[in-house]
Design an enzyme around this catalytic site. Structure first.
Site, mmCIF file in Angstrom:
data_model
loop_
_atom_site.group_PDB
_atom_site.id
_atom_site.type_symbol
_atom_site.label_atom_id
_atom_site.label_comp_id
_atom_site.label_asym_id
_atom_site.label_seq_id
_atom_site.Cartn_x
_atom_site.Cartn_y
_atom_site.Cartn_z
ATOM 1 N N LYS A 114 0.829 -1.207 0.000
ATOM 2 C CA LYS A 114 0.000 0.000 0.000
ATOM 3 C C LYS A 114 0.866 1.261 0.000
ATOM 4 O O LYS A 114 0.495 2.294 -0.538
ATOM 5 C CB LYS A 114 -0.893 -0.017 1.246
ATOM 6 C CG LYS A 114 -1.944 1.066 1.224
ATOM 7 C CD LYS A 114 -2.939 0.897 2.330
ATOM 8 C CE LYS A 114 -4.032 1.939 2.193
ATOM 9 N NZ LYS A 114 -4.971 1.880 3.294
ATOM 10 N N GLN A 169 7.532 -8.861 10.021
ATOM 11 C CA GLN A 169 6.691 -9.459 11.047
ATOM 12 C C GLN A 169 6.531 -10.945 10.717
ATOM 13 O O GLN A 169 6.960 -11.409 9.659
ATOM 14 C CB GLN A 169 5.349 -8.743 11.128
ATOM 15 C CG GLN A 169 4.462 -8.872 9.913
ATOM 16 C CD GLN A 169 3.196 -8.040 10.041
ATOM 17 O OE1 GLN A 169 2.992 -7.091 9.316
ATOM 18 N NE2 GLN A 169 2.315 -8.410 10.951
ATOM 19 N N HIS A 179 -0.545 -6.052 13.529
ATOM 20 C CA HIS A 179 0.620 -5.279 13.978
ATOM 21 C C HIS A 179 0.978 -5.492 15.450
ATOM 22 O O HIS A 179 2.001 -5.023 15.928
ATOM 23 C CB HIS A 179 0.485 -3.791 13.649
ATOM 24 C CG HIS A 179 -0.884 -3.220 13.847
ATOM 25 N ND1 HIS A 179 -1.551 -3.278 15.048
ATOM 26 C CD2 HIS A 179 -1.699 -2.550 12.990
ATOM 27 C CE1 HIS A 179 -2.730 -2.674 14.918
ATOM 28 N NE2 HIS A 179 -2.855 -2.231 13.692
ATOM 29 N N ASP A 207 -0.003 4.455 6.182
ATOM 30 C CA ASP A 207 -1.015 5.181 5.394
ATOM 31 C C ASP A 207 -1.661 6.337 6.166
ATOM 32 O O ASP A 207 -2.582 6.967 5.669
ATOM 33 C CB ASP A 207 -2.092 4.222 4.870
ATOM 34 C CG ASP A 207 -2.943 3.619 5.978
ATOM 35 O OD1 ASP A 207 -2.698 3.920 7.162
ATOM 36 O OD2 ASP A 207 -3.864 2.837 5.662
ATOM 37 N N ASN A 241 -3.821 5.093 16.501
ATOM 38 C CA ASN A 241 -2.723 4.137 16.300
ATOM 39 C C ASN A 241 -1.381 4.839 16.100
ATOM 40 O O ASN A 241 -0.459 4.282 15.515
ATOM 41 C CB ASN A 241 -2.983 3.149 15.153
ATOM 42 C CG ASN A 241 -2.507 1.744 15.509
ATOM 43 O OD1 ASN A 241 -2.564 1.336 16.664
ATOM 44 N ND2 ASN A 241 -2.003 1.011 14.538
ATOM 45 N N LYS A 256 -7.638 4.870 3.642
ATOM 46 C CA LYS A 256 -8.118 3.484 3.577
ATOM 47 C C LYS A 256 -8.936 3.253 2.306
ATOM 48 O O LYS A 256 -9.042 2.143 1.820
ATOM 49 C CB LYS A 256 -9.012 3.168 4.790
ATOM 50 C CG LYS A 256 -8.355 3.403 6.139
ATOM 51 C CD LYS A 256 -7.313 2.376 6.454
ATOM 52 C CE LYS A 256 -6.673 2.603 7.804
ATOM 53 N NZ LYS A 256 -5.399 1.885 7.939
#
Length: 510
Positions: free
Chosen positions: A129, A192, A224, A254, A331, A397
């Site tokens: 993204k 991750q 995450h 983002d 976040n 988004k």
């Protein structure tokens, strides 16, 4: 026998018959045993250095699966939620601005982490993204690198940019970051975990071997919340602590509003009460558009994040109330690195499991077990919320978000988007674009000769086959609906203020 069973049904409020309880315990034990066998078999298909990597990842996955089997009932008891103490959320406007002399010393102790594991598939794009163009042909990643480079140049410091990739985004990201080599930014990446998706019926992995590229549908990155352990496993946590770094600033790649804020950093480094908070969550005022976002609560004398997935069905409306739960989580998180080390060493990181149901292209019903990075708040000491301006939350988004950030509502300054001084009020307009014609970036771009002037817009709804000419201006509340079989082409230079445009192109005041 039949009568006995009916009799037990009528006493349903009493404890579950021990036979049923025993059966459930046995099936859980069986599921756990079978899963461990399958993971061992899978691990044996890995080759070379990958074997050790999968061994470590499967240990983390097995623990998550074990908790998934054991945990029953809600992770939060609604009646035990306490009122947020006055001191729990600090108003951003009360923060002190640091002097220029202090800034360099503070930045020397910071690292910036961007969560870069997501693909652009929801907007019809291939690859990470972070490589979608958002402004002046610059991508999310370009803008992030610009921001950090500007900080480093301005204050003669070296704040590293750390990207947490997933197996979905790592390869493409590695190719792209080569172009930043000549810039004054050190870019470090780590991956991750890569976990096997679980077949919902058998509760066993869908994967049959560890060649992820060949069966990408059988694997997933576990959210995450995996940041903490993967960061430690990568060796980067130890490295940055040895370098004297003290805090990390984590945000979604983002979120174009998530820039390094010197006032927040100053609060961390020079707290009023000489107690440095270990975990700071930026929250912002909830509007009707944010009712599903996680919120801050006080629970068992600790601040913690409450997500909608944890809320019992009968309390969902209460959770969505803007009056009762005034804030939601952006976040954007600031966490003390030594505290991350301590919590991992103590094994006290207990993140709520998010069960994400998926139907794969093969038709298999799968589940993936995920965790959220903000859910760790309760495991740290000295948690704090900071109520930040809305400008620090600019996520992209959907294409409706893309329309906002590419419009004249914002100016670009050193990689950061700043709201135009010509906008009379600080709120952003609410934009709803029809899924059928606007949800994919390619389709969205083909419908605008240029992005309209939105400086005076409050609300826009577009539905159906609609195109916009050059220099269109939208003000107040504008609703444009092309009925099925109709098409609306707004000519260049159109100005719509508080108008409904319907399928036959009549323009009505409302």
């Amino acid at each position: 026998m039949m009568l006995q069973i009916d009799d037990k049904k009528t006493r349903g409020h009493q404890r579950m018959p021990s036979g049923t309880q025993e059966f459930r315990e046995r099936t859980k034990r069986d599921a756990q045993t079978e899963m461990l066998k399958e993971l061992e078999r899978l691990e044996n298909t890995a080759v070379g250095a990958n074997k050790e990597l999968f061994h470590r990842q499967f240990a983390g996955f097995a623990e998550l699966f074990h908790r998934f089997l054991q945990e029953e009932g809600p992770s939060v008891l609604w009646e035990r939620i306490e009122k947020l103490p006055e001191s729990a959320v600090r108003d951003y406007n009360t923060l002190v601005e640091p002097s220029n002399e202090e800034v360099k010393a503070m930045l020397d102790k910071l690292i910036v982490v961007k969560l870069n594991g997501g693909l652009g598939t929801s907007m019809g794009c291939h690859g990470p993204k972070s490589i979608i163009e958002v402004r002046n042909e610059l991508t999310f990643l370009d803008l992030t690198v610009q921001q950090i480079e500007y900080l480093n140049k301005t204050y003669n410091t070296n704040v590293p940019l750390v990207l947490m990739n997933s197996f979905n985004t790592d390869r493409d990201t590695q190719k792209i970051i080569r172009k930043y080599k000549g810039l004054n930014v050190e870019i470090v990446t780590f991956n991750q975990s890569c976990y096997p998706r679980i077949n919902r019926d058998s509760l066993l992995p869908i994967a049959t071997h560890c060649n992820v590229d060949e069966a990408i549908d059988a694997w997933y990155p576990p959210g995450h919340g995996d940041f903490y352990e993967s960061f430690q496993n990568s060796g980067l946590l130890k490295r940055f602590l040895n370098e004297g770094r003290e805090y990390c600033f984590i945000s979604n790649i983002d979120n174009l509003g998530a820039t390094v804020d010197l006032n927040i950093l100053n609060l961390l480094m020079h707290p009023d009460n000489n107690q440095c908070p270990e975990f700071v969550m930026e929250v912002t005022d909830k509007t009707r558009a944010d009712v599903k976002g996680g919120t801050l609560i006080q629970y068992d004398n600790k601040l913690r994040l409450l997500e909608i997935a944890q809320v019992p069905k009968e309390h969902v409306d209460e959770f969505k109330s803007v009056k009762k739960f005034k804030f939601f989580n952006t976040n954007n998180l600031w966490i003390k690195l030594s505290a991350i080390q301590r919590v991992l060493d103590e094994k006290s990181l207990n993140l709520e499991i998010i069960v994400n149901n998926k139907v794969l292209e093969s038709g298999i019903n799968a589940i993936q077990l995920e965790t959220a990075v903000g859910a760790a708040m309760k495991s740290f000491d000295g948690g704090l919320g900071i109520n930040v301006p809305r400008s620090r939350f600019l996520p992209v988004k959907k294409t409706s978000d893309l329309m906002l950030v590419t419009s004249n509502l914002y100016n670009l300054k050193n990689g950061s988007l700043v709201m135009s001084p010509q906008r009379m009020f600080p709120t952003t307009p609410l934009i709803k674009l029809g899924d059928n014609h606007f949800s994919k970036v390619k389709d969205f771009l083909s419908r605008f000769a240029t992005i309209p002037d939105l400086l005076e817009l409050d609300h826009l709804t577009v539905s159906g086959d609609v195109t916009f000419g050059r220099g269109v201006s939208l003000k107040g509340t504008v609703i444009i609906i092309a009925n099925h079989g109709h098409r609306i082409d707004l000519p260049s230079g159109t100005i719509l203020e508080n108008k409904i445009v319907s399928g036959n192109l009549r323009i009505l005041d409302h």
